[in-house]
Each structure stands twice: as C-alpha cells, then as structure tokens.
Design an enzyme around this catalytic site. Structure first.
Site, mmCIF file in Angstrom:
data_model
loop_
_atom_site.group_PDB
_atom_site.id
_atom_site.type_symbol
_atom_site.label_atom_id
_atom_site.label_comp_id
_atom_site.label_asym_id
_atom_site.label_seq_id
_atom_site.Cartn_x
_atom_site.Cartn_y
_atom_site.Cartn_z
ATOM 1 N N LEU A 1 8.782 -3.821 7.635
ATOM 2 C CA LEU A 1 9.563 -5.152 8.330
ATOM 3 C C LEU A 1 10.405 -5.803 7.478
ATOM 4 O O LEU A 1 10.920 -6.703 7.671
ATOM 5 C CB LEU A 1 8.645 -6.282 8.854
ATOM 6 C CG LEU A 1 7.264 -5.669 9.736
ATOM 7 C CD1 LEU A 1 6.447 -6.697 10.239
ATOM 8 C CD2 LEU A 1 8.113 -5.267 11.423
ATOM 9 N N PHE B 1 9.289 -7.009 4.671
ATOM 10 C CA PHE B 1 8.806 -8.153 4.094
ATOM 11 C C PHE B 1 8.066 -7.671 2.742
ATOM 12 O O PHE B 1 7.937 -6.380 2.471
ATOM 13 C CB PHE B 1 7.532 -8.795 5.230
ATOM 14 C CG PHE B 1 7.086 -9.956 4.916
ATOM 15 C CD1 PHE B 1 7.806 -11.040 4.266
ATOM 16 C CD2 PHE B 1 5.805 -10.375 5.324
ATOM 17 C CE1 PHE B 1 7.424 -12.259 4.165
ATOM 18 C CE2 PHE B 1 5.212 -11.464 5.275
ATOM 19 C CZ PHE B 1 6.202 -12.402 4.627
ATOM 20 N N THR C 1 1.564 -3.020 5.862
ATOM 21 C CA THR C 1 2.898 -2.408 6.608
ATOM 22 C C THR C 1 4.140 -3.398 6.280
ATOM 23 O O THR C 1 5.228 -3.130 7.198
ATOM 24 C CB THR C 1 2.467 -2.335 8.056
ATOM 25 O OG1 THR C 1 2.141 -3.591 8.645
ATOM 26 C CG2 THR C 1 1.689 -1.377 8.504
ATOM 27 N N GLU C 2 3.974 -4.279 5.410
ATOM 28 C CA GLU C 2 5.101 -5.506 5.342
ATOM 29 C C GLU C 2 6.274 -4.789 5.007
ATOM 30 O O GLU C 2 7.560 -5.218 5.553
ATOM 31 C CB GLU C 2 4.870 -6.471 4.271
ATOM 32 C CG GLU C 2 3.537 -7.461 4.796
ATOM 33 C CD GLU C 2 2.012 -6.986 4.611
ATOM 34 O OE1 GLU C 2 1.228 -7.713 4.280
ATOM 35 O OE2 GLU C 2 1.809 -5.607 4.444
ATOM 36 N N VAL C 3 6.398 -3.576 4.206
ATOM 37 C CA VAL C 3 7.664 -2.930 3.952
ATOM 38 C C VAL C 3 8.386 -2.479 5.047
ATOM 39 O O VAL C 3 9.717 -2.451 4.975
ATOM 40 C CB VAL C 3 7.592 -1.764 2.830
ATOM 41 C CG1 VAL C 3 7.164 -2.445 1.349
ATOM 42 C CG2 VAL C 3 6.528 -0.890 3.323
#
Length: 265
Positions: free
Chosen positions: A142, A144, A138-140
């Site tokens: 945030l 990230f 799920t980084e994108v």
C-alpha cells in the site's frame, strides 16, 4: 461478565481469565481509533481487577484483524502532521500496553491477521492459530511502512524472517508462521479460542506478582548488555525472595498442596 453487543470490544470472564473479543465484523475487525481506545480500556480494567490473572484476545472466525482502518487512514491524509502523530501514538501505546502490562495475553487467531492485526497478535505473549489462519505484513503493498509492528516482529522472529515478511508483504499460512516462530501453536480451525483459554488458565495458576515481574524482565532484557542484564537479574532475584508469594509457593510445594496466592499482589 459480558458487554453490550454493539461494543467495539466484547468481554467475557472465565474464572481468572478475561476474554476480550474484537467486534467490528463488518470491517474485519480493522483497528479504528475507537476500537483501540476500547481495547486499551478493557486491558486497563482487567489489570486493575485482582481476580484476573491472564487475558485472551480473540477476533472471529473470518478475521482476527485486518489491520489499520483504511477509510480512516485515507481521511488522515488530509489531517495535520500532529493529528497523524497522535493517531500513530495511539496504536503504539496499545502495543506497548500488550507487551509490557502486568497480565499475560494470549492471542487466539482464526482467519486473517494482517498488517497491524498481525502485529497485534505478535505483541501478545503467546499466539494460537487455526490451521487456515493467515498472517502478513502487507503495508509495503500500500506504499506504507510497518513501522510500529516491526518493533515487535523483530523481537519475535529475528531479522531474516522479519525482512522476508516485511519486504515481500506476502501472507503466510499458520504452519509457516509457526515455523518462523511467529506463533506458538497451530490447532484445527475453530479451536484457537478454546486452546488459548486452556493456556491462559494454565498461566493463571501462577503468582500474579511473579507473572508480572517475568513479563517486565522479558520486555527489558533484550535491550541490555550482559553485565547490565546480570546486575538487573540479580536484583530481581533478591527482591523476589522477600515476597509473600515466594514464601507461599515454597511452603505449598513442601506441604504438597496448591498455593494460596495473595489476591491483591
């Protein structure tokens, strides 16, 4: 063997299998620097114990790991570039240790394995998940980048599935994760740890020398060309023939008895 209940990583011994349990329940087992260091120390201790032949890595029923500790990540926004690099390297070193260390590692996932938590499971040799478990990078969402875990995700599922998971940042259920090749088995909720221990015991029946060498080959072969890989494989094949464990394994097979592996191989 057990650990103090307030430790970031709890430890149990099940015969030749060492169970390591992430233990930050109030933070959904987020990967703080302290937890990462504790896990690395536990993995080192298991590798140095000749009686241990496999490791199971587990979380709890609610979460395997929620990934990065966001509170710590927010604090690091005000730290120097060098401090951020060191923190990133700490996580990269843990993933490399899981992926290339001498002991096979089986992940038992219940609940959510998100971002770095999904990467943690991906870096293990095998992953067993409860049917309600969810996985996601799920980084994108945030702002990230899943830079470190991407290295292992690409090896596990290939480019098309990796692009889907990394660019959408969506969570997938265990059955879809299995379809993608991200995990090995889906079991009823609450059964992941038991099944992982069964698999670990099965693996632990092998020679520790052969297991470690197999893991080493699995980690380096993808980066080799055909001829280089065949030269390397032939060398490993020839060396393996000279080991005590190969001699013992062949003798045990011909004599219809269990092998007696060397303890300090």
């Amino acid at each position: 063997m057990t650990s103090a209940p307030d430790a970031a990583v709890l430890e149990e011994t099940h015969g030749p299998v060492r169970l390591l349990r992430l233990h930050r329940p109030d933070q959904r087992n987020a990967l703080s620097a302290d937890l990462i260091r504790a896990l690395r120390q536990r993995l080192d201790a298991a590798a140095q114990d000749p009686s241990v032949r496999a490791v199971v890595l587990a979380g709890d029923r609610k979460a395997f790991s929620a990934g990065a500790d966001l509170a710590a990540l927010q604090q690091l926004q005000h730290a120097s570039s060098e401090a951020n690099r060191q923190d990133s390297q700490l996580l990269a070193d843990l993933f490399q240790q899981l992926y290339t260390g001498p002991l096979p590692v089986i992940a038992a996932v219940e609940g959510a394995a998100v971002a770095g938590g999904a990467g943690l499971a991906c870096a293990c040799d095998l992953t067993v998940a409860g049917e309600s478990a969810r996985f996601g990078y799920t980084e994108v969402r945030l702002g990230f980048v899943a830079a470190i875990v991407m290295v292992f995700l690409l090896r596990a599922v290939g480019e098309k599935h990796a692009r889907e998971l990394l660019l959408t940042g969506r969570l997938v259920r265990a059955q879809e994760a299995w379809r993608m090749g991200l995990i090995n088995e889906v079991v009823p909720d609450g059964e992941a740890e038991r099944r992982a221990l069964d698999l670990a015991r099965e693996i632990a029946g092998g020679s520790r020398t052969a297991l470690a060498t197999t893991r080493e080959m699995l980690s380096v072969l993808p980066g080799m060309g055909l001829q280089e890989a065949l030269r390397y494989a032939a060398g490993v094949n020839a060396w393996t023939r000279t080991t005590h464990d190969l001699q013992e394994g062949v003798a045990a097979f011909l004599e219809h008895r269990p092998p007696r592996w060397t303890v300090d191989d």
